[in-house]
Design a protein around this motif. Structure first.
Motif, PDB file in Angstrom:
ATOM      1  N   ALA A 122       3.823  -1.037  -9.919  1.00  0.00           N
ATOM      2  CA  ALA A 122       4.512  -1.004  -8.633  1.00  0.00           C
ATOM      3  C   ALA A 122       4.075   0.238  -7.874  1.00  0.00           C
ATOM      4  CB  ALA A 122       6.021  -1.017  -8.836  1.00  0.00           C
ATOM      5  N   ASP A 123       2.845   0.245  -7.403  1.00  0.00           N
ATOM      6  CA  ASP A 123       2.314   1.376  -6.649  1.00  0.00           C
ATOM      7  C   ASP A 123       3.162   1.584  -5.396  1.00  0.00           C
ATOM      8  OD1 ASP A 123       0.630   2.631  -4.479  1.00  0.00           O
ATOM      9  OD2 ASP A 123      -0.758   2.797  -6.157  1.00  0.00           O
ATOM     10  N   PRO A 124       3.570   2.842  -5.109  1.00  0.00           N
ATOM     11  CA  PRO A 124       4.447   3.070  -3.947  1.00  0.00           C
ATOM     12  C   PRO A 124       3.883   2.558  -2.632  1.00  0.00           C
ATOM     13  CG  PRO A 124       4.461   4.994  -5.366  1.00  0.00           C
ATOM     14  CD  PRO A 124       3.410   4.067  -5.913  1.00  0.00           C
ATOM     15  N   LYS A 125       2.570   2.678  -2.448  1.00  0.00           N
ATOM     16  CA  LYS A 125       2.035   2.199  -1.165  1.00  0.00           C
ATOM     17  C   LYS A 125       2.052   0.678  -1.096  1.00  0.00           C
ATOM     18  CE  LYS A 125      -2.884   2.594  -2.418  1.00  0.00           C
ATOM     19  NZ  LYS A 125      -4.107   3.375  -2.130  1.00  0.00           N
ATOM     20  N   LEU A 126       1.907   0.018  -2.245  1.00  0.00           N
ATOM     21  CA  LEU A 126       2.033  -1.443  -2.257  1.00  0.00           C
ATOM     22  C   LEU A 126       3.468  -1.862  -1.973  1.00  0.00           C
ATOM     23  CD1 LEU A 126      -0.087  -2.945  -5.191  1.00  0.00           C
ATOM     24  CD2 LEU A 126      -0.159  -3.574  -2.772  1.00  0.00           C
ATOM     25  N   LEU A 127       4.411  -1.136  -2.576  1.00  0.00           N
ATOM     26  CA  LEU A 127       5.817  -1.434  -2.302  1.00  0.00           C
ATOM     27  C   LEU A 127       6.129  -1.245  -0.827  1.00  0.00           C
ATOM     28  CD1 LEU A 127       7.434   0.314  -5.396  1.00  0.00           C
ATOM     29  CD2 LEU A 127       7.324  -2.150  -4.982  1.00  0.00           C
ATOM     30  N   THR A 128       5.551  -0.190  -0.233  1.00  0.00           N
ATOM     31  CA  THR A 128       5.756   0.044   1.194  1.00  0.00           C
ATOM     32  C   THR A 128       5.185  -1.100   2.026  1.00  0.00           C
ATOM     33  OG1 THR A 128       5.683   2.441   0.826  1.00  0.00           O
ATOM     34  CG2 THR A 128       5.335   1.668   3.080  1.00  0.00           C
TER      35      THR A 128
END
Length: 608
Positions: A322-328
């Motif tokens: 769950a990479d933060p930029k992907l979640l964003t």
């Protein structure tokens, strides 16, 4: 009624660095309706009695961009008819868009030779193989026919990362170098080569490729995300090689384009402090995920948003993280699809300390407001202001919410602080003065409001919203009538299809007793925005004044059923007009508009 709206200026500012100004790319050729984006966290309570019922419910959910609900109904439909090719095709897209990657791949394996959805099926199967380390099988599955430019670039880059996973780093670079197509290929190819070379130990090659990418800011016209990610990747490679100044120079190139881009500002601080710096990419799966993310961002607008969602879900699956930029990115798609609960759930997963957490906090506050969880929104954004006392966007976000809640004094306090934090040459400073002017005007502090409107126009001459607001306010107060009317006319010329601004011109004519001209403009406004209750109410008033009483009552009735619904106080006033009409002009000292909900004079509605 208070016709101002929440401006969302904070959101625009907070996410400005992430907005992609990419090219008009050819997209994958599968039907856009099938590439449904992620939606709300709610799931379907499946209680259907027939295959047709389950299928129709699934299609309706998919059309409403609710793949989670659609997927649940497709589960039931496939239970009733597991061999239907149509059900399998549509369910595959719903599962993939909902993040049910394994379920989607199980169907994709059956559909790789399908003429309609075979391309996406093959990509899904390839990514499953790449995730599991079956790199040659992934390359084989990525051999597509009849590809668009975007397809060619995507499968070429994914195949290169499969080569990397198989230990063929130089072959991977040659594969990317051989990709030819549209002019925008070059920026993405340079980024991929830099990442591959960095991961495989060819540091000099990585420097050359990434340095070329960020040497000219015009490449950001292809992809802001690739440019900023290139600066970050080069900085990480240089820092890990012990070249601190070169690393800081790479960060500085990115910050020239986006001065407040937190992934770079946090990286800069870590480099200066001598902290250990993580590599840009850790393995082939991470590289494939980065490819999907960067290309997804490049098409993540308009109709491309549906395909971008699949790319983001693919990236999440292949990297199994769950990479933060992907979640964003996933949260952003959910926001634009009005799936607020899902967006909040994605933002909540972004960990503390992540460079994406601050933006997530602010957007969560705005989302809570949109979800009618207004007290939570205010508490959330107040906490954000306390946590980030020097953050401009935090103060703007809270000011937006307070103004929307008619706490104009509180909004002024936040906007005062925002002006003290904003650089004098920042592009949106005019908007802060404008919003503060509105907040002052709503408090009947015109001596403070007018200078702010004038300052906004000084910073942004011919800004139509400011011209509209200041011009109408003058006319409404019977001041500077010629100048005020000219301002509104100019605003209309600048925004000839803006129903709210045209309404301001029509209502200004009404206030001046020029009823025939008022009717002309208000009819234009209602043609553009036929459901708006305020515009219909205004046109009804103007019709009454020119003797068209039957049409006036028709417009007032339309106002009562408008969208959004009029406030309760306005409903009573409209009902009174329907019953009694308007008093003759000779019997009124002035022709005043309906009072605002707070007892003040009506303000011109602000366009988004």
């Amino acid at each position: 009624m208070d016709r101002t709206r929440i401006s969302r200026i904070a959101l625009a500012a907070a996410l400005a660095a992430a907005v992609v100004a990419g090219p008009a790319m050819a997209q994958t050729t599968e039907p856009a309706a099938q590439d449904a984006p992620a939606t709300g966290t709610e799931r379907a309570t499946v209680n259907v009695q027939s295959l047709s019922g389950a299928y129709l419910a699934a299609k309706l959910a998919r059309e409403n961009r609710q793949p989670g609900i659609a997927a649940d109904y497709y589960d039931e439909a496939l239970r009733l008819d597991p061999t239907s090719a149509v059900l399998q095709q549509e369910a595959m897209f719903a599962y993939l868009a909902d993040g049910r990657f394994k379920d989607g791949v199980d169907l994709a394996a059956k559909l790789v030779d399908d003429d309609t959805v075979g391309k996406v099926a093959k990509i899904a199967v390839a990514l499953d193989a790449l995730h599991e380390g079956r790199f040659d099988a992934a390359i084989e599955s990525l051999k597509l026919n009849d590809t668009s430019d975007l397809d060619s670039l995507l499968v070429g880059h994914l195949s290169a990362w499969a080569d990397v996973g198989a230990g063929r780093g130089q072959e991977a670079i040659r594969r990317v170098e051989a990709l030819r197509g549209a002019s925008w290929f070059e920026a993405f190819n340079q980024y991929e080569i830099g990442l591959i070379a960095g991961l495989t130990g060819d540091v000099e090659r990585a420097r050359t490729a990434l340095g070329a990418l960020i040497s000219d800011q015009s490449t950001a016209q292809t992809s802001v995300d690739a440019y900023l990610a290139g600066a970050e990747a080069l900085a990480r490679i240089e820092a890990r090689a012990g070249r601190k100044q070169q690393a800081l120079d790479a960060v500085a190139r990115g910050l020239e384009l986006a001065p407040s881009y937190e992934p770079l500002t946090q990286l800069e601080a870590a480099i200066r402090d001598g902290k250990e710096i993580a590599p840009p990419i850790r393995d082939a799966q991470g590289g494939a995920a980065e490819t999907l993310y960067i290309l997804g961002q490049a098409i993540n607008r308009g109709d491309g948003q549906d395909v971008a969602l699949l790319y983001f879900q693919f990236a999440k699956a292949v990297a199994n993280t769950a990479d933060p930029k992907l979640l964003t990115a996933l949260a952003g798609v959910a926001d634009r699809s009005k799936q607020i609960d899902l967006a909040i759930s994605y933002y909540e997963q972004i960990p503390e300390g992540s460079p994406y957490r601050r933006t997530a906090e602010l957007q969560m506050g705005l989302d809570l407001w949109q979800a009618e969880r207004k007290d939570e929104a205010k508490v959330h954004l107040r906490k954000a202001v306390e946590s980030y006392p020097d953050d401009l966007q935090a103060h703007l976000a809270l000011a937006d919410v307070l103004a929307a809640d008619k706490d104009y004094a509180g909004a002024v306090t936040m906007l005062d602080k925002a002006l003290s934090l904003a650089p004098a040459d920042a592009p949106n400073v005019w908007n802060i003065y404008y919003q503060r002017g509105i907040a002052y005007e709503r408090q009947k502090q015109w001596d403070k409001a007018e200078p702010d409107f004038r300052k906004a126009l000084e910073l942004e001459p011919n800004q139509p919203q400011v011209l509209n607001y200041l011009g109408y306010s003058w006319v409404d107060m019977n001041r500077n009538l010629d100048e005020g009317l000219n301002m509104i006319r100019t605003a209309v010329e600048l925004r000839p299809n803006d129903g709210y601004i045209i309404d301001s011109l029509g209502w200004a004519y009404y206030r001046l007793g020029r009823f025939d001209e008022a009717v002309e403009q208000l009819e234009r406004a209602v043609l553009i925005m036929p459901a708006d209750p305020t515009l219909n109410d205004h046109l009804g008033d103007a019709y009454w004044r020119v003797g068209r009483t039957r049409e006036a009552r028709f417009q007032w009735n339309r106002a009562l059923v408008g969208d959004p619904a009029p406030e309760a106080a306005e409903v009573e006033k409209i009902k009174k007009k329907l019953a009694e009409g308007l008093a003759p002009v000779a019997d009124t000292a002035t022709i005043a508009p309906p009072p605002a909900a707070d007892g003040g004079t009506e303000a011109p509605k602000v366009s988004n």
